[in-house]
Motif scaffolding. Sequence first.
Motif, PDB file in Angstrom:
ATOM      1  N   TYR A   1      31.608  24.723  59.425  1.00  0.00           N
ATOM      2  CA  TYR A   1      32.902  24.196  59.016  1.00  0.00           C
ATOM      3  C   TYR A   1      34.015  25.032  59.630  1.00  0.00           C
ATOM      4  CZ  TYR A   1      30.380  21.763  55.255  1.00  0.00           C
ATOM      5  OH  TYR A   1      29.526  20.970  54.542  1.00  0.00           O
TER       6      TYR A   1
ATOM      7  N   GLN B   1      38.051  26.127  58.896  1.00  0.00           N
ATOM      8  CA  GLN B   1      39.165  26.097  57.949  1.00  0.00           C
ATOM      9  C   GLN B   1      40.394  26.753  58.576  1.00  0.00           C
ATOM     10  OE1 GLN B   1      38.617  27.984  54.114  1.00  0.00           O
ATOM     11  NE2 GLN B   1      40.275  26.776  53.223  1.00  0.00           N
TER      12      GLN B   1
ATOM     13  N   LYS C   1      36.969  21.854  57.288  1.00  0.00           N
ATOM     14  CA  LYS C   1      36.616  20.599  57.945  1.00  0.00           C
ATOM     15  C   LYS C   1      35.199  20.708  58.505  1.00  0.00           C
ATOM     16  CE  LYS C   1      41.314  19.327  59.335  1.00  0.00           C
ATOM     17  NZ  LYS C   1      42.207  19.042  60.489  1.00  0.00           N
TER      18      LYS C   1
ATOM     19  N   SER D   1      30.787  15.876  63.705  1.00  0.00           N
ATOM     20  CA  SER D   1      31.935  15.093  63.288  1.00  0.00           C
ATOM     21  C   SER D   1      32.614  14.541  64.535  1.00  0.00           C
ATOM     22  CB  SER D   1      32.911  15.986  62.522  1.00  0.00           C
ATOM     23  OG  SER D   1      34.159  15.347  62.381  1.00  0.00           O
TER      24      SER D   1
END
Length: 128
Positions: A55, A57, A64, A77
Amino acid sequence: ALTGLSFWMFCSSTECKGEEKVTQPPGDVILTQGQTATLKCTFSTTSSDPYLFWYKQEVNSYPKFILTRSRYSADNSPEFVKDRFDAELKDSSVPLKIQDLHVSDSAVYYCALSRSNYLPTSRTGDVY
């Protein structure tokens, strides 16, 4: 420049006993635009098919999702395309490689582990 500033880790009571664990090396890193960053993450688990997550951030924002890796799957993603953000799940590590660095890549990056493809049970973050 992208500068590493701090290191910290969260853990559940289970993983704190050593059953599930993810770690990242502490220390600073300084990189410039266009270079490639490799963010290390090692893990240990009793699961035969763990899911590893990365992730990002940014300041004053929420983490995210970048990508997840398991023995049998590799998903990114749409915001983080594989030609720039990739990770290879090895026996006990899942380093994140960020190619063609942008200044906007400066952020906190979390490495996370789950025994399934649901919420992580263990996670670490380093500021890059």
